[in-house]
Design an enzyme around this catalytic site. Structure first.
Site, PDB file in Angstrom:
ATOM      1  N   ARG A 234      36.775  67.911  19.868  1.00  0.00           N
ATOM      2  CA  ARG A 234      36.955  67.435  21.239  1.00  0.00           C
ATOM      3  C   ARG A 234      35.724  67.817  22.044  1.00  0.00           C
ATOM      4  NH1 ARG A 234      40.084  64.490  19.537  1.00  0.00           N
ATOM      5  NH2 ARG A 234      42.293  64.234  19.995  1.00  0.00           N
ATOM      6  N   ASP A 258      30.554  63.507  17.504  1.00  0.00           N
ATOM      7  CA  ASP A 258      31.427  62.328  17.514  1.00  0.00           C
ATOM      8  C   ASP A 258      32.246  62.329  18.807  1.00  0.00           C
ATOM      9  OD1 ASP A 258      32.509  59.988  16.286  1.00  0.00           O
ATOM     10  OD2 ASP A 258      34.354  61.096  15.871  1.00  0.00           O
ATOM     11  N   GLU A 263      32.917  61.368  27.306  1.00  0.00           N
ATOM     12  CA  GLU A 263      33.267  60.169  26.544  1.00  0.00           C
ATOM     13  C   GLU A 263      34.407  59.332  27.126  1.00  0.00           C
ATOM     14  OE1 GLU A 263      34.461  61.899  22.737  1.00  0.00           O
ATOM     15  OE2 GLU A 263      36.520  61.398  23.183  1.00  0.00           O
ATOM     16  N   HIS A 295      33.535  58.674  18.814  1.00  0.00           N
ATOM     17  CA  HIS A 295      34.892  59.019  18.392  1.00  0.00           C
ATOM     18  C   HIS A 295      35.386  58.109  17.260  1.00  0.00           C
ATOM     19  CE1 HIS A 295      38.267  61.592  20.120  1.00  0.00           C
ATOM     20  NE2 HIS A 295      38.596  61.265  18.897  1.00  0.00           N
TER      21      HIS A 295
HETATM   22  P1  NAI Z   1      45.079  71.429  12.776  1.00  0.00           P
HETATM   23  O1  NAI Z   1      46.106  71.738  13.799  1.00  0.00           O
HETATM   24  O2  NAI Z   1      45.486  71.162  11.348  1.00  0.00           O
HETATM   25  O3  NAI Z   1      43.992  72.615  12.741  1.00  0.00           O
HETATM   26  C1  NAI Z   1      43.460  73.225  13.871  1.00  0.00           C
HETATM   27  C2  NAI Z   1      43.063  74.628  13.483  1.00  0.00           C
HETATM   28  O4  NAI Z   1      42.408  75.244  14.602  1.00  0.00           O
HETATM   29  C3  NAI Z   1      44.274  75.523  13.118  1.00  0.00           C
HETATM   30  O5  NAI Z   1      44.068  76.147  11.873  1.00  0.00           O
HETATM   31  C4  NAI Z   1      44.310  76.521  14.273  1.00  0.00           C
HETATM   32  O6  NAI Z   1      44.803  77.802  13.874  1.00  0.00           O
HETATM   33  C5  NAI Z   1      42.851  76.576  14.640  1.00  0.00           C
HETATM   34  N1  NAI Z   1      42.620  77.201  15.949  1.00  0.00           N
HETATM   35  C6  NAI Z   1      43.443  77.218  17.030  1.00  0.00           C
HETATM   36  N2  NAI Z   1      42.882  77.948  18.007  1.00  0.00           N
HETATM   37  C7  NAI Z   1      41.685  78.378  17.545  1.00  0.00           C
HETATM   38  C8  NAI Z   1      40.651  79.177  18.092  1.00  0.00           C
HETATM   39  N3  NAI Z   1      40.739  79.675  19.337  1.00  0.00           N
HETATM   40  N4  NAI Z   1      39.577  79.437  17.338  1.00  0.00           N
HETATM   41  C9  NAI Z   1      39.477  78.945  16.060  1.00  0.00           C
HETATM   42  N5  NAI Z   1      40.434  78.185  15.484  1.00  0.00           N
HETATM   43  C10 NAI Z   1      41.520  77.907  16.231  1.00  0.00           C
HETATM   44  O7  NAI Z   1      44.247  70.198  13.370  1.00  0.00           O
HETATM   45  P2  NAI Z   1      43.354  69.145  12.571  1.00  0.00           P
HETATM   46  O8  NAI Z   1      44.180  68.002  12.112  1.00  0.00           O
HETATM   47  O9  NAI Z   1      42.524  69.864  11.588  1.00  0.00           O
HETATM   48  O10 NAI Z   1      42.441  68.585  13.765  1.00  0.00           O
HETATM   49  C11 NAI Z   1      41.490  69.415  14.433  1.00  0.00           C
HETATM   50  C12 NAI Z   1      40.988  68.684  15.667  1.00  0.00           C
HETATM   51  O11 NAI Z   1      40.226  67.557  15.274  1.00  0.00           O
HETATM   52  C13 NAI Z   1      42.115  68.086  16.543  1.00  0.00           C
HETATM   53  O12 NAI Z   1      42.590  69.052  17.464  1.00  0.00           O
HETATM   54  C14 NAI Z   1      41.416  66.972  17.248  1.00  0.00           C
HETATM   55  O13 NAI Z   1      40.919  67.466  18.470  1.00  0.00           O
HETATM   56  C15 NAI Z   1      40.235  66.627  16.338  1.00  0.00           C
HETATM   57  N6  NAI Z   1      40.314  65.272  15.785  1.00  0.00           N
HETATM   58  C16 NAI Z   1      39.239  64.423  15.946  1.00  0.00           C
HETATM   59  C17 NAI Z   1      39.268  63.143  15.418  1.00  0.00           C
HETATM   60  C18 NAI Z   1      38.094  62.216  15.543  1.00  0.00           C
HETATM   61  O14 NAI Z   1      38.258  61.003  15.321  1.00  0.00           O
HETATM   62  N7  NAI Z   1      36.909  62.674  15.851  1.00  0.00           N
HETATM   63  C19 NAI Z   1      40.460  62.644  14.744  1.00  0.00           C
HETATM   64  C20 NAI Z   1      41.496  63.627  14.555  1.00  0.00           C
HETATM   65  C21 NAI Z   1      41.426  64.890  15.084  1.00  0.00           C
END
Ligand code: NAI
Length: 331
Positions: A234, A258, A263, A295
């Site tokens: 993000r 990305d 954005e 994105h």
């Molecule tokens: P997820 O929920 O599986 O993993 C997120 C991880 O971040 C978890 O392991 C969590 O413990 C960790 N986390 C939480 N707070 C933290 C902190 N303060 N410091 C370090 N780690 C922390 O989520 P997923 O599916 O892996 O997605 C991650 C992010 O990717 C989403 O939140 C979304 O913003 C972004 N995303 C971007 C896309 C794109 O098209 N560019 C598409 C899908 C998701």
């Protein structure tokens, strides 16, 4: 059950229409308008709305949706930082998302950005088109045996760890929870150590109060000179003005984004014929070591199909009053 889909492009419609035959009790109407306080009233007569990453699902929008009888907000994405969960809870509205439709889609895009900015592929492509076959400005470094620092090792971060491991990199990670499935090849370290030891840093944690502007001038100063920074998570994880300062300090070999703070107005819009008034994006792109995409991390055939399937299943679970791991809970 009738669902109004906001901010739909042709590819959304194609993937949902092709999945809809397995969900005969659901009817969909599509609108190109994005969801915000001006368009929320269009939901009159529907049971649910479906929104996307840059929809404005804040308090005002939810007030109007509530007055139109909407009880379900379907996010056809993983992130939900654009939903005011307190207001949704106040109105008893259920918010559901698609947490892990294709982690590899985003992780593969993250490594593509890292590689492209390292080897300046965007410049190389244009140079060769202009019959400029010189190599000046194109030198990168090997990823093999370098250190990848992955911040956030959930679904996407874990996929990124596996990819970096496959490149022969040492993989270190920082997360508030350790992902046990990575224990054979990932070493968890403090954020400070990750910042100071990594040659490639990739952000995969969600945007929350605790992660807002986690990459700022202080954390940038902690990084190695010549680091590559990739953000596919993000935009607001990175304080853009500080990133620009860091680039000017020659901190980065490459930056691949990305997502970026500015954005929201741009995402998935063609603004190529406009004169943009205040564009930090343009300022970022003026640097030779920055590559920005809009994105598109999620944008693969497999991911769109998985999103459609999971979103429609979420709607059925809501209808059946079933709990779901895809519920977004407040607190
Ligand atoms: P997820 O929920 O599986 O993993 C997120 C991880 O971040 C978890 O392991 C969590 O413990 C960790 N986390 C939480 N707070 C933290 C902190 N303060 N410091 C370090 N780690 C922390 O989520 P997923 O599916 O892996 O997605 C991650 C992010 O990717 C989403 O939140 C979304 O913003 C972004 N995303 C971007 C896309 C794109 O098209 N560019 C598409 C899908 C998701």
């Amino acid at each position: 059950m009738k669902i109004l889909f906001y901010d739909t492009k042709n590819y959304d419609q194609e993937s949902f229409d092709s999945t809809l035959s397995s969900f005969p009790s659901i009817e969909i109407e599509y609108t190109k308008s994005d969801l915000d306080p001006r368009t929320a009233a269009l939901a009159e007569g529907f049971d649910a709305v479906c929104a996307f990453v840059n929809s404005d699902v804040g308090a005002k929008t939810l007030d109007i949706l509530h007055s139109k009888g909407i009880r379900l907000i379907l996010m056809r994405c993983a992130g939900f930082n654009n939903v005011d969960l307190d207001t949704a809870k106040k109105y008893g509205m259920r918010v559901m998302r698609v947490p892990g439709y294709s982690p590899e889609a985003v992780a593969e895009h993250a490594i593509a950005l890292a590689l492209a900015s390292n080897r300046r592929l965007y410049k190389a492509y244009n140079k060769v088109r202009e019959n400029d076959f010189s190599l000046s400005g194109l030198m990168g470094f090997n990823f093999y045996e370098k250190t990848a620092g992955i911040i956030g090792t959930g679904k996407i971060g874990a996929a990124m760890c596996r990819i970096c491991h496959g490149f022969g990199m040492k993989v270190i990670a920082y997360d508030v929870y350790e992902n046990k499935s990575l224990k054979d090849f990932v070493e968890y370290v403090s954020l400070d150590k990750l910042l100071s030891d990594s040659d490639v840093i990739s952000l995969h944690c969600p945007l929350m109060d605790s992660t807002y502007h986690m990459i700022n001038i202080e954390t940038i100063r902690q990084m190695k000179d010549g680091v590559i920074l990739v953000n596919t998570s993000r935009g607001a994880l990175v304080r853009t003005d500080d990133l620009i300062e860091g680039i000017r300090m020659h901190k980065f070999a490459g930056v691949g984004l990305d997502v970026y703070e500015e954005e929201t107005d741009n995402v998935f819009e063609d603004r190529s014929d406009e004169i943009l008034k205040h564009s930090t994006t343009a300022r970022l792109l003026s640097f030779p070591n920055v590559m920005i995409t809009s994105h598109q991390g999620f944008f693969t055939r497999e991911a769109l199909q998985a999103i459609a399937q999971a979103t429609l299943q979420n709607a059925l679970d809501f209808k059946a009053g079933k709990e779901s791991p895809n519920d977004v809970r407040n607190g």
